[in-house]
Write a protein that holds these residues in place. Sequence first.
Motif, PDB file in Angstrom:
ATOM      1  N   THR A   1      35.557  63.175  30.275  1.00  0.00           N
ATOM      2  CA  THR A   1      35.642  62.788  31.681  1.00  0.00           C
ATOM      3  C   THR A   1      34.269  62.963  32.292  1.00  0.00           C
ATOM      4  O   THR A   1      33.510  63.859  31.895  1.00  0.00           O
ATOM      5  CB  THR A   1      36.663  63.646  32.453  1.00  0.00           C
ATOM      6  OG1 THR A   1      36.301  65.028  32.336  1.00  0.00           O
ATOM      7  CG2 THR A   1      38.065  63.454  31.899  1.00  0.00           C
TER       8      THR A   1
ATOM      9  N   THR B   1      29.036  64.391  32.537  1.00  0.00           N
ATOM     10  CA  THR B   1      30.336  64.597  31.905  1.00  0.00           C
ATOM     11  C   THR B   1      30.712  66.072  31.817  1.00  0.00           C
ATOM     12  O   THR B   1      29.865  66.962  31.921  1.00  0.00           O
ATOM     13  CB  THR B   1      30.346  64.008  30.483  1.00  0.00           C
ATOM     14  OG1 THR B   1      29.529  64.818  29.629  1.00  0.00           O
ATOM     15  CG2 THR B   1      29.846  62.578  30.471  1.00  0.00           C
ATOM     16  N   ARG B   2      31.991  66.276  31.581  1.00  0.00           N
ATOM     17  CA  ARG B   2      32.525  67.641  31.504  1.00  0.00           C
ATOM     18  C   ARG B   2      32.060  68.369  30.251  1.00  0.00           C
ATOM     19  O   ARG B   2      31.645  69.528  30.318  1.00  0.00           O
ATOM     20  CB  ARG B   2      34.054  67.599  31.556  1.00  0.00           C
ATOM     21  CG  ARG B   2      34.714  68.965  31.488  1.00  0.00           C
ATOM     22  CD  ARG B   2      36.227  68.856  31.600  1.00  0.00           C
ATOM     23  NE  ARG B   2      36.856  70.169  31.522  1.00  0.00           N
ATOM     24  CZ  ARG B   2      36.992  70.997  32.545  1.00  0.00           C
ATOM     25  NH1 ARG B   2      36.552  70.642  33.743  1.00  0.00           N
ATOM     26  NH2 ARG B   2      37.575  72.178  32.399  1.00  0.00           N
TER      27      ARG B   2
ATOM     28  N   TYR C   1      34.651  58.757  39.205  1.00  0.00           N
ATOM     29  CA  TYR C   1      34.998  59.789  38.228  1.00  0.00           C
ATOM     30  C   TYR C   1      36.105  59.237  37.340  1.00  0.00           C
ATOM     31  O   TYR C   1      37.161  58.819  37.836  1.00  0.00           O
ATOM     32  CB  TYR C   1      35.459  61.049  38.951  1.00  0.00           C
ATOM     33  CG  TYR C   1      35.795  62.216  38.055  1.00  0.00           C
ATOM     34  CD1 TYR C   1      34.880  62.701  37.128  1.00  0.00           C
ATOM     35  CD2 TYR C   1      37.021  62.869  38.174  1.00  0.00           C
ATOM     36  CE1 TYR C   1      35.172  63.784  36.319  1.00  0.00           C
ATOM     37  CE2 TYR C   1      37.320  63.965  37.374  1.00  0.00           C
ATOM     38  CZ  TYR C   1      36.401  64.414  36.449  1.00  0.00           C
ATOM     39  OH  TYR C   1      36.683  65.491  35.649  1.00  0.00           O
ATOM     40  N   SER C   2      35.870  59.195  36.033  1.00  0.00           N
ATOM     41  CA  SER C   2      36.776  58.495  35.125  1.00  0.00           C
ATOM     42  C   SER C   2      36.943  59.225  33.799  1.00  0.00           C
ATOM     43  O   SER C   2      36.150  60.095  33.439  1.00  0.00           O
ATOM     44  CB  SER C   2      36.236  57.076  34.836  1.00  0.00           C
ATOM     45  OG  SER C   2      36.055  56.319  36.002  1.00  0.00           O
ATOM     46  N   ASP C   3      38.000  58.840  33.100  1.00  0.00           N
ATOM     47  CA  ASP C   3      38.154  59.181  31.684  1.00  0.00           C
ATOM     48  C   ASP C   3      37.434  58.107  30.875  1.00  0.00           C
ATOM     49  O   ASP C   3      37.691  56.913  31.061  1.00  0.00           O
ATOM     50  CB  ASP C   3      39.635  59.202  31.289  1.00  0.00           C
ATOM     51  CG  ASP C   3      40.334  60.486  31.664  1.00  0.00           C
ATOM     52  OD1 ASP C   3      39.730  61.560  31.498  1.00  0.00           O
ATOM     53  OD2 ASP C   3      41.491  60.416  32.132  1.00  0.00           O
TER      54      ASP C   3
ATOM     55  N   CYS D   1      37.475  52.855  29.970  1.00  0.00           N
ATOM     56  CA  CYS D   1      37.447  53.893  31.007  1.00  0.00           C
ATOM     57  C   CYS D   1      38.637  53.713  31.943  1.00  0.00           C
ATOM     58  O   CYS D   1      39.034  52.592  32.254  1.00  0.00           O
ATOM     59  CB  CYS D   1      36.133  53.883  31.782  1.00  0.00           C
ATOM     60  SG  CYS D   1      35.719  52.323  32.554  1.00  0.00           S
TER      61      CYS D   1
ATOM     62  N   ILE E   1      39.862  58.146  37.538  1.00  0.00           N
ATOM     63  CA  ILE E   1      40.567  59.334  38.024  1.00  0.00           C
ATOM     64  C   ILE E   1      40.429  59.421  39.541  1.00  0.00           C
ATOM     65  O   ILE E   1      41.407  59.589  40.250  1.00  0.00           O
ATOM     66  CB  ILE E   1      40.010  60.616  37.380  1.00  0.00           C
ATOM     67  CG1 ILE E   1      40.175  60.574  35.857  1.00  0.00           C
ATOM     68  CG2 ILE E   1      40.705  61.853  37.954  1.00  0.00           C
ATOM     69  CD1 ILE E   1      39.482  61.709  35.133  1.00  0.00           C
TER      70      ILE E   1
END
Length: 253
Positions: A7, A27-28, A56-58, A73, A76
Motif C-alpha cells: 500500500t 509505501t508502507r 492512497y492505494s493498494d 491498483c 483506498i
Amino acid sequence: MSYVKTTGIVIKEVHTGEADKILTIFTRNLGKITASAKGARRPRSRLIAGTQLLCYSDFVLFKGKEMYSINSCDVIEPFYDIRNSIEKLTCAAHMTDIINDIAQENQPSIDVLKLFLNSLYMISNSKRPVLQVVSIFEIKLLSILGFAPWVNGCVNCGKKEFENISFSFVKCGFICKDCTAADKSAVRLSEGAAKAIFYIVYSNMQNIFNFEASCDVLDEIRRVSKIYLKRQLEKDYKKMDFLKCLKSHKEGI
C-alpha cells in the motif's frame, strides 16, 4: 516473474510518452519507490484512479531492473476533497514536498507514513484549521526523525515550568526567563503555546490532533514550527507563502 503487493501514496508524478507516468510512491513496506504506470493517462485505463497525486492505494508491482512497474491498483483513499480548496491543496503540497525530501529509497518508515496520511485526512475531512494541522505535522515529523525539541522544562537549567518560556532555535528547545540571555533570538511563548508544543512532541499518533487552541496560540505554534523546520532540514519551503499572498489579496479587495 517477481510481483510485490504493497500500500502506498503517490507523492510525485511525471508524465512521459503519450499516456504514461513515472510515479514516486511512499509505501508502507518498501519506503519510497519509483514506478512506471503504462497508459495511466488514458481515459479508460484501469490505473487512472489509483495513480493520481495524493491517492492512497493498494498496488501490485512488478520489480524490474531499474524501477517497479504497476500491474494493478485499488484505491483506498483518494483525498479528493483536498483538490476542491486552494488552501487545503497548498498545505497538502507543502507536506508532500517535505515527505519527498525526507523519505528514503527502499527504507520503510511506518510512523512517518501514518503521520502523513493522518494529516492529509485531517485537512480533507476535519474542521480543524489547516495551519494547525500543518504545524502539528512539521513538529511531530521532526520528532520522529530524531530532531524532537527539548520541551520538558528549560533546556539550559532544567527548570520545569510553562510560564515565561521561550523557544530557542539555537538550543533546540524551551528556555526559561532566567536563561534567555543565552539566546537573544529566542521566541517568547504564551503558556498555552508552550503546553501545545509539549503535547505535540509527546502525544501518540492517535491523539495528536485532539486539542483546541486560540488563533493567537496557533500563530505562535506556526511561527515555531516553520523556523524549526527550516533550521533542522536546512531548507526553506516556500509553498505556504502563497497562502499569505492570497490572504493579503482578499483583505485588499
